[in-house]
Design an enzyme around this catalytic site. Sequence first.
Site, PDB file in Angstrom:
ATOM      1  N   LYS A   1       4.214  -8.026  29.468  1.00  0.00           N
ATOM      2  CA  LYS A   1       4.987  -8.101  28.224  1.00  0.00           C
ATOM      3  C   LYS A   1       4.520  -9.305  27.417  1.00  0.00           C
ATOM      4  O   LYS A   1       4.222 -10.365  27.984  1.00  0.00           O
ATOM      5  CB  LYS A   1       6.482  -8.222  28.561  1.00  0.00           C
ATOM      6  CG  LYS A   1       7.405  -8.163  27.354  1.00  0.00           C
ATOM      7  CD  LYS A   1       8.876  -8.168  27.777  1.00  0.00           C
ATOM      8  CE  LYS A   1       9.824  -8.134  26.592  1.00  0.00           C
ATOM      9  NZ  LYS A   1      11.243  -8.126  26.972  1.00  0.00           N
TER      10      LYS A   1
ATOM     11  N   SER B   1      14.169  -4.540  25.146  1.00  0.00           N
ATOM     12  CA  SER B   1      13.024  -4.942  24.365  1.00  0.00           C
ATOM     13  C   SER B   1      11.676  -4.755  25.057  1.00  0.00           C
ATOM     14  O   SER B   1      10.653  -4.817  24.394  1.00  0.00           O
ATOM     15  CB  SER B   1      13.175  -6.414  23.977  1.00  0.00           C
ATOM     16  OG  SER B   1      13.182  -7.232  25.125  1.00  0.00           O
TER      17      SER B   1
ATOM     18  N   SER C   1      16.882  -5.681  28.859  1.00  0.00           N
ATOM     19  CA  SER C   1      15.557  -5.323  28.332  1.00  0.00           C
ATOM     20  C   SER C   1      14.557  -4.766  29.323  1.00  0.00           C
ATOM     21  O   SER C   1      13.522  -4.268  28.911  1.00  0.00           O
ATOM     22  CB  SER C   1      14.938  -6.521  27.633  1.00  0.00           C
ATOM     23  OG  SER C   1      15.496  -6.648  26.354  1.00  0.00           O
TER      24      SER C   1
HETATM   25  N1  GLN Z   1      19.215  -5.831  23.495  1.00  0.00           N
HETATM   26  C1  GLN Z   1      19.625  -7.119  23.939  1.00  0.00           C
HETATM   27  C2  GLN Z   1      19.411  -8.137  22.842  1.00  0.00           C
HETATM   28  O1  GLN Z   1      18.939  -7.756  21.838  1.00  0.00           O
HETATM   29  C3  GLN Z   1      18.919  -7.500  25.201  1.00  0.00           C
HETATM   30  C4  GLN Z   1      17.543  -7.975  24.994  1.00  0.00           C
HETATM   31  C5  GLN Z   1      16.898  -8.477  26.232  1.00  0.00           C
HETATM   32  O2  GLN Z   1      17.323  -8.233  27.348  1.00  0.00           O
HETATM   33  N2  GLN Z   1      15.854  -9.250  26.024  1.00  0.00           N
HETATM   34  O3  GLN Z   1      19.701  -9.283  22.956  1.00  0.00           O
END
Ligand code: GLN
Length: 485
Positions: free
Chosen positions: A80, A155, A179
Amino acid sequence: MEIHELTLTEVQDLLDRGELSGTDLVEGLYTRIDAVEDKVQAFLELDRERALAEAKEAGKAQIAREADPGPRAGVPVAVKDNVCTMGWKTTCASRILFNFRPPYDATVVARLRQQGHTVLGKTNMDEFAMGSSTEHSAFHPTRNPWDLTRVPGGSSGGSAAAVAAGEALFALGSDTGGSIRLPAAFCGVVGLKPTYGRVSRYGLVAYASSLDQIGPITRTVADCALALGWIAGHDPLDSTSLAAEVPDYRTFLRPEVRGLRIGLPKEYFGEGLDPEVRGAVEKAVQQLEEGGAAVLEVSLPHTEYALAAYYLIAPAEASSNLARYDGVRYGFRGEGSDIVELYSDTRRRGFGDEVKRRIMLGTYALSAGYYDAYYLNALRVRTLIRRDFEAAFQKVDVLACPTSPTVAFRLGERTDDPMQMYLSDIYTVPVNLAGLPALSVPCGLNHEGLPIGLQLIGPPLSEGRLLQVGYAYEERRGPFPRPQL
Ligand code: GLN
């Protein structure tokens, strides 16, 4: 069989037997990438030559160690783009880091390299990991390999889509509020968010430091066990890293759940849950019950406050972490006749809208006069949520629930309404607030052929148990289909 059809576990056996090399793997995966990446767009940086050079180097080092009969390595890993990689860009899918090449490897990457593994490429994500669909990437969205009109989740959408599409056997993701698990569920692959501190975060670009964790995304639970063993463990460079010993997670891969107590948190099966998702999760739990597990209902009474608490705590920490992007030391630099103008121009043009929204929310929640009402109350809720889990784990060994209330939504469907986007995380954020490990395993397809994820949650450091239950379920479920690309 083509390389992209193999599991990580099968590949490890072939490596051990000397029937496959790291360079074969890079070639095989890049052949697959050439065939499908135009459609999926899972990666931000691909470089066949660099990946091959890394694999050759690693191969040579391995031959030099020939006397040591340990397991062979050489798996090219998709990383990532918020995990620092020497030689590869690390942009966090943000304009503000569009040209950033870190001068060091994150500990996870260094660890993988020490074992002889290499980097395959860097995967797409929501900018700074803020989002649930990978549409907040400053560069391009990634598409769900099961239906190219849908999001892969976020994400870590690039990582999950790459594994689902056969472009990678193992990808690293990060999970601050879901994410790893959400994209794993949307893409029909396995994703594990380890216990807070189980995997070093040194070299992970910080989003919300009290919540962030790195974890593996793979196709099967057995692959996940293998990959977790490669990356877990104490790191003196990360002060939040846990000293606990790392077991051989593969020893947990027994299809045995007799006597195990599985709790169904009733708050996770309420309003807003898609009936088909509910059906698939209930069927999965029933299969575990047939295997001898005891299933009982439990309650996590403060669940309804988790999302609000998360969307205060995470932006508050982000607003502080992101203060370092000022155009002075690295990344994109704006213009200005003095330092304040330079800062504001850099940040105005460097950050996307969602990141700015988080910075504003977080700054507001931390500001004098609002701190007690928002941030402090969110911290109190966090404690209550942790206690809910502690009480539940007095009664049961693991919790089972959906990973997400819906299947993958359409590209563009939620980008205009941040609240709708945030609601995708309703079943994943409590786990981060409590610092627990959780595994998402595919448990079916809906009537449109879209994957559904079963989430298994355990007490701190119960990764082995989660993998055992996930594996037992997988054995009963049988092989999961693959997307047609
Ligand atoms: N969707 C969540 C956020 O936008 C989680 C994102 C994540 O786990 N990095 O904060």
